[in-house]
Structure formats: structure tokens, C-alpha cells
Design a protein around this motif. Structure first.
Motif, mmCIF file in Angstrom:
data_model
loop_
_atom_site.group_PDB
_atom_site.id
_atom_site.type_symbol
_atom_site.label_atom_id
_atom_site.label_comp_id
_atom_site.label_asym_id
_atom_site.label_seq_id
_atom_site.Cartn_x
_atom_site.Cartn_y
_atom_site.Cartn_z
ATOM 1 N N ARG A 15 0.847 -1.229 -0.083
ATOM 2 C CA ARG A 15 0.058 -0.003 -0.093
ATOM 3 C C ARG A 15 0.945 1.316 -0.218
ATOM 4 N N ARG A 16 1.890 1.226 0.892
ATOM 5 C CA ARG A 16 3.094 2.335 0.740
ATOM 6 C C ARG A 16 3.443 2.480 -0.525
ATOM 7 N N ARG A 17 3.827 1.522 -1.498
ATOM 8 C CA ARG A 17 4.077 1.862 -2.862
ATOM 9 C C ARG A 17 3.009 2.291 -3.709
ATOM 10 N N GLY A 18 1.750 1.949 -3.322
ATOM 11 C CA GLY A 18 0.542 2.301 -4.023
ATOM 12 C C GLY A 18 0.240 1.236 -5.037
ATOM 13 N N LEU A 19 0.686 0.137 -4.780
ATOM 14 C CA LEU A 19 0.383 -1.056 -5.551
ATOM 15 C C LEU A 19 -1.008 -1.968 -5.234
ATOM 16 N N SER A 20 -1.807 -2.403 -6.363
ATOM 17 C CA SER A 20 -2.823 -3.137 -5.941
ATOM 18 C C SER A 20 -2.201 -4.613 -5.862
ATOM 19 N N GLN A 21 -3.183 -5.493 -5.520
ATOM 20 C CA GLN A 21 -2.673 -6.811 -5.112
ATOM 21 C C GLN A 21 -2.513 -7.446 -6.635
ATOM 22 N N THR A 22 -3.233 -7.142 -7.409
ATOM 23 C CA THR A 22 -3.130 -7.704 -8.845
ATOM 24 C C THR A 22 -1.805 -7.244 -9.644
ATOM 25 N N THR A 23 -1.393 -5.906 -9.379
ATOM 26 C CA THR A 23 -0.317 -5.457 -9.887
ATOM 27 C C THR A 23 0.954 -6.174 -9.345
ATOM 28 N N LEU A 24 0.965 -6.212 -7.970
ATOM 29 C CA LEU A 24 2.198 -6.845 -7.255
ATOM 30 C C LEU A 24 2.231 -8.044 -7.394
ATOM 31 N N ALA A 25 1.171 -8.994 -7.497
ATOM 32 C CA ALA A 25 1.222 -10.294 -7.972
ATOM 33 C C ALA A 25 1.724 -10.531 -9.281
ATOM 34 N N GLY A 26 1.356 -9.663 -10.289
ATOM 35 C CA GLY A 26 1.891 -9.815 -11.531
ATOM 36 C C GLY A 26 3.205 -9.756 -11.725
ATOM 37 N N LEU A 27 3.807 -8.842 -10.935
ATOM 38 C CA LEU A 27 5.237 -8.419 -10.963
ATOM 39 C C LEU A 27 6.306 -9.569 -10.453
ATOM 40 N N ILE A 28 5.376 -10.358 -9.580
ATOM 41 C CA ILE A 28 6.276 -11.322 -8.932
ATOM 42 C C ILE A 28 6.100 -12.771 -9.739
ATOM 43 N N GLY A 29 5.091 -12.625 -10.669
ATOM 44 C CA GLY A 29 4.724 -14.024 -11.172
ATOM 45 C C GLY A 29 3.777 -14.854 -10.473
ATOM 46 N N GLN A 37 -4.115 -14.468 -0.319
ATOM 47 C CA GLN A 37 -4.065 -15.721 0.874
ATOM 48 C C GLN A 37 -2.662 -15.355 1.858
ATOM 49 N N VAL A 38 -1.716 -14.871 1.213
ATOM 50 C CA VAL A 38 -0.424 -14.568 1.891
ATOM 51 C C VAL A 38 -0.697 -13.290 3.103
ATOM 52 N N GLU A 39 -1.346 -12.254 2.425
ATOM 53 C CA GLU A 39 -1.523 -11.143 2.980
ATOM 54 C C GLU A 39 -2.562 -11.326 4.488
ATOM 55 N N ASP A 46 6.079 -19.277 -0.186
ATOM 56 C CA ASP A 46 6.519 -20.376 -0.250
ATOM 57 C C ASP A 46 7.917 -20.768 -0.919
ATOM 58 N N ARG A 47 8.591 -19.664 -1.437
ATOM 59 C CA ARG A 47 9.960 -19.879 -1.825
ATOM 60 C C ARG A 47 10.808 -18.603 -1.367
ATOM 61 N N MET A 48 12.034 -18.608 -1.154
ATOM 62 C CA MET A 48 12.917 -17.591 -1.030
ATOM 63 C C MET A 48 12.917 -16.528 -2.035
ATOM 64 N N SER A 49 13.095 -16.987 -3.035
ATOM 65 C CA SER A 49 13.299 -16.127 -4.441
ATOM 66 C C SER A 49 12.050 -15.264 -4.349
ATOM 67 N N ILE A 50 10.892 -15.637 -3.890
ATOM 68 C CA ILE A 50 9.725 -14.957 -4.033
ATOM 69 C C ILE A 50 9.853 -13.538 -3.042
ATOM 70 N N LEU A 51 10.190 -13.902 -1.959
ATOM 71 C CA LEU A 51 10.708 -12.877 -0.948
ATOM 72 C C LEU A 51 11.606 -11.916 -1.641
ATOM 73 N N LEU A 52 12.571 -12.407 -2.150
ATOM 74 C CA LEU A 52 13.479 -11.579 -2.796
ATOM 75 C C LEU A 52 12.920 -10.634 -3.937
ATOM 76 N N ASP A 53 12.219 -11.234 -4.702
ATOM 77 C CA ASP A 53 11.257 -10.604 -5.772
ATOM 78 C C ASP A 53 10.646 -9.305 -5.141
ATOM 79 N N MET A 54 9.682 -9.761 -4.232
ATOM 80 C CA MET A 54 8.891 -8.818 -3.533
ATOM 81 C C MET A 54 9.517 -7.833 -2.972
ATOM 82 N N ALA A 55 10.858 -8.007 -2.371
ATOM 83 C CA ALA A 55 11.434 -6.889 -1.655
ATOM 84 C C ALA A 55 11.813 -5.717 -2.655
ATOM 85 N N LYS A 56 12.407 -6.552 -3.963
ATOM 86 C CA LYS A 56 13.049 -5.669 -4.908
ATOM 87 C C LYS A 56 11.701 -4.561 -5.516
#
Length: 403
Positions: A15-29, A37-39, A46-56
Motif C-alpha cells: 500500500r505504501r508503494r501504491g500497488l494493487s494486489q493484482t499489480t504486485l502479484a503480476g510483477l512477481i509472477g 492468501q499470503v496477506e 513458499d519460496r525464498m526467491s519470491i521474498l527477494l522479488d517482493m523486496a525488490k
């Protein structure tokens, strides 16, 4: 730092970045329903690389999402105190000061010493190998620096074998800088020895070190190029070359799984399976543990990397860990670790704990030196009734999650 669970942190930073769930989900595949469900805490990441992608994407570090220190790694994490002696050895440059040690071993003896270290490593006896490693490396380096050795090529191959096990161990322990240095020494000696097999062994360790250093793109490129190069020379009467090529295809499949490329991941597993069929049986040539069973184990691991718990459970039914050659305890343990992950993702924590206990029975250190295991245990602790001295609590203590 935002407080709350991982899901709550992700939602707040999104929310701080102004992203919708749809947008963030699409950006991390991932799908919008998965992110929802995660939120909401219904499922875990379920994977470390997803956390890394989210952080970026969210412009934060991973620690901001997890709420605790985090170290990205292909496998491993807790560093034993006596790794300090190994680090001190790598900081020594006696040869620059004209203080080279007199060789105490010949090439055959060095290779035997390295073989013993490999066997203990594959049995997950990491602490013992850490203790002995400075002495083993000193023997290798002192022999390597003797000019005019009659059996120089044999010495170089023994040197490669020594530094391969060093690179493996240092990668496992999370010492990315030392792992890369050890792998680089492997590569230089392998080139001088003019051995394609040794070059493949060195390349595999460089790939692992690059993954540990969070450079997956470079690791993947090297793995694919070397696997393709070796595969052109692979034949049934060169089992070590077949095994090294197959191992490179396997690790490249894991890397593809981490970036959620299902087609590439399974295509690379198929390449490895063809080489395993050429080999014809489970073996341990060039200390790779390569063969049909190891390919089957990697199919479980890739499913886990893809975040597909159901697939991991299904393909695991085709794995018989007892088919592996004796001594390969860390490989045997891996399938139980992947099954534990799959059950934990489905919130079947009792089954997950049983798999972790089985992995610990097979290879106790495979639990303590695995960052994925510790994150899994933390998640299950958060879901459990905080009762001390349960099987989960005791496992968490042994894994280094709790004091």
C-alpha cells in the motif's frame, strides 16, 4: 520497520508503494488469489526467491518483510565457530613471503585425503571436515607450489578434488567469499590439468558459490554453458563426465525453478534424466551422487522451488532414497526436507515434523545447516501452541531456531 506478520508487512509495504494486489502479484509472477492468501495469513510465502522479488518491487530489504535477519542461500546458513580457522588459512599468503611449507604428501596421498573429506561431507559430517580443512588445504597448496613435479597432472587433479570439497563445505556454511575463492582455485588448476571433467567439477562449484552470493543469473549462465559443453562429450564409457554433466543440468533446473520457469526447469530435468539413463545406475562418480535416484530427488526439489506442494508430494512417491549408494546421507535427507516443506505449505504440520525428524535421523547436520528448514520451523512454531518440550520445540532447539 513495519510490525506484524510477514503477510501484514507485505500488505503495508504494498500500500505504501501504491500497488494493487493484482499489480504486485503480476510483477512477481504469482496470482492475485495467492497474494491475497499470503496477506491474510492463510498461506506462507513458499519460496525464498519470491521474498527477494517482493523486496525488490517494494523497494525494501528482505529483513523488512520477514522482521528478522535473513541470508539468501541455496542451502545452508548456520556457521560453526571453528570456520574461523578456515578463514584464517585463506588469509595466509606464505608463498609471497617465501615461507612455503615443505610438501608432506605425494599426489596419491593427497587424493586419498581429499576422498576421505568428500565421504565425510556426503555423510553430512560437516563439523569434522571444517576442523580438518586447514590442514588438508595446506597439504594441497604446498604440493601445488613445488615446481617440476613429475606427476604434475595427477597432482593438479588431486588439488582440484581437494578444493572441490572445500568449496562445497564453504557454500554449505554460508561463507560465499571463501567458497568463490576455493572454486576459483579449482578452476585454475582444472584448466592447467587440461581435464574437461575437472573443469566441469570446478564449474559446478563456481555455480554454487555464485548462488550463495545471490548472483543467480551468472550461476545459471555458467551452468548451462558448461552442461551443454560436457554433454557433447558424454558417453557411457566416460561415467565421470556423464555424471558431472548431469549434475550441472540438475542445478540449472533448480535455478529455473527458483525463477518460476516451469518449462525450462522440467526440460533441464529431462536432459539430466537422459544422462542418468546413459549411466544406467545410481553412482557417485566425481563425488556427484548422480544417477536416476538423484534425478528423481531433484524432481521433488524443483517442484518445491516452483511452490507446487501437491506436485512435490506426487513425484516423491517415485523416489527410493535407499537406492542411493552408501554414505550419501545428505542426498537421502533432501527428499524428506522437500516433503516436510510440502506438508508445511499445506499446514499439515504433524506430517511435516515427521519428515523433518526422518531427515534428522538420516543426517542430523542437514537440519542445522539449512536456512529453509529453519524458516519452516519458525512458521510452524508461530502456528503451534507455544508449549515447551513438544517434538516441534525440541526440533527447533536442535535446528538453532530456539535457544
Amino acid at each position: 520497520m513495519v510490525s506484524g506478520s510477514i503477510g501484514e508487512r507485505i500488505a503495508a509495504y504494498r500500500r505504501r508503494r501504491g500497488l494493487s494486489q493484482t499489480t504486485l502479484a503480476g510483477l512477481i509472477g504469482r496470482s492475485e488469489s495467492w497474494l491475497s492468501q499470503v496477506e491474510r495469513g492463510v498461506r506462507s510465502v513458499d519460496r525464498m526467491s519470491i521474498l527477494l522479488d517482493m523486496a525488490k518491487v517494494l523497494h525494501v530489504d528482505v529483513e523488512s518483510l520477514t522482521g528478522r535477519p535473513w541470508q539468501y542461500a541455496p542451502n545452508g546458513g548456520t556457521t560453526p565457530a571453528d570456520l574461523d580457522e578456515v578463514r584464517r588459512y585463506f588469509a595466509r599468503y606464505d608463498h609471497l613471503l617465501g615461507e612455503d611449507a615443505v610438501p608432506i604428501l605425494n599426489s596419491a596421498s593427497l587424493r586419498s585425503l581429499a576422498a576421505n573429506a568428500h565421504q565425510r561431507y556426503q555423510s553430512a559430517e560437516y563439523d569434522g571436515v571444517v576442523t580438518d580443512l586447514p590442514e588438508i588445504l595446506l597439504a594441497a597448496d604446498s604440493l601445488h607450489r613445488v615446481s617440476g613435479t613429475e606427476d604434475r597432472r595427477e597432482m593438479l587433479l588431486s588439488y582440484v578434488s581437494t578444493y572441490v570439497v572445500a568449496a562445497k563445505l564453504l557454500t554449505k556454511m554460508g561463507a560465499a567469499d571463501l567458497a568463490q575463492l576455493a572454486a576459483d582455485r579449482c578452476a585454475n588448476a582444472a584448466l592447467e590439468a587440461d581435464s574437461l571433467e575437472a573443469q566441469g567439477m570446478a564449474a559446478y562449484q563456481v555455480v554454487c558459490a555464485l548462488l550463495r552470493a545471490d548472483r543467480p543469473e551468472d550461476a545459471e549462465s555458467l551452468a548451462l554453458k558448461m552442461a551443454s559443453r560436457l554433454a557433447t562429450q558424454a558417453r557411457s564409457d566416460a561415467p565421470s563426465l556423464v555424471s558431472v554433466a548431469g549434475s550441472l543440468w540438475l542445478i540449472s533446473a533448480v535455478i529455473a525453478g527458483r525463477r518460476t520457469d516451469r518449462v525450462e526447469a522440467y526440460g533441464r530435468l529431462d536432459q539430466a534424466e537422459r544422462l542418468a539413463a546413459m549411466l544406467g545406475h545410481d553412482a557417485n562418480f566425481a563425488w556427484t551422487a548422480f544417477g536416476p535416484t538423484n534425478v528423481a530427488i531433484h524432481r521433488v526439489s524443483v517442484a518445491a522451488e516452483l511452490g507446487d506442494a501437491r506436485e512435490a508430494l506426487e513425484v516423491a512417491t517415485a523416489v527410493d532414497p535407499d537406492a542411493l549408494p552408501a554414505g550419501l546421507n545428505s542426498r537421502r535427507a533432501q527428499v524428506y526436507l522437500d516433503l516436510a516443506w510440502a506438508q508445511a505449505q499445506r499446514k499439515r504440520d504433524s506430517e511435516a515434523i515427521l519428515h523433518l525428524l526422518e531427515a534428522e535421523r538420516v543426517a542430523p547436520n542437514a537440519i542445522r545447516y539449512n536456512v529453509v528448514v529453519r524458516e519452516m520451523v519458525r512458521e510452524m512454531l508461530a502456528r503451534s501452541k507455544r508449549t515447551k518440550f513438544t517434538a516441534l520445540h525440541n526440533l527447533a532447539v536442535r535446528a538453532g531456531v530456539l535457544d
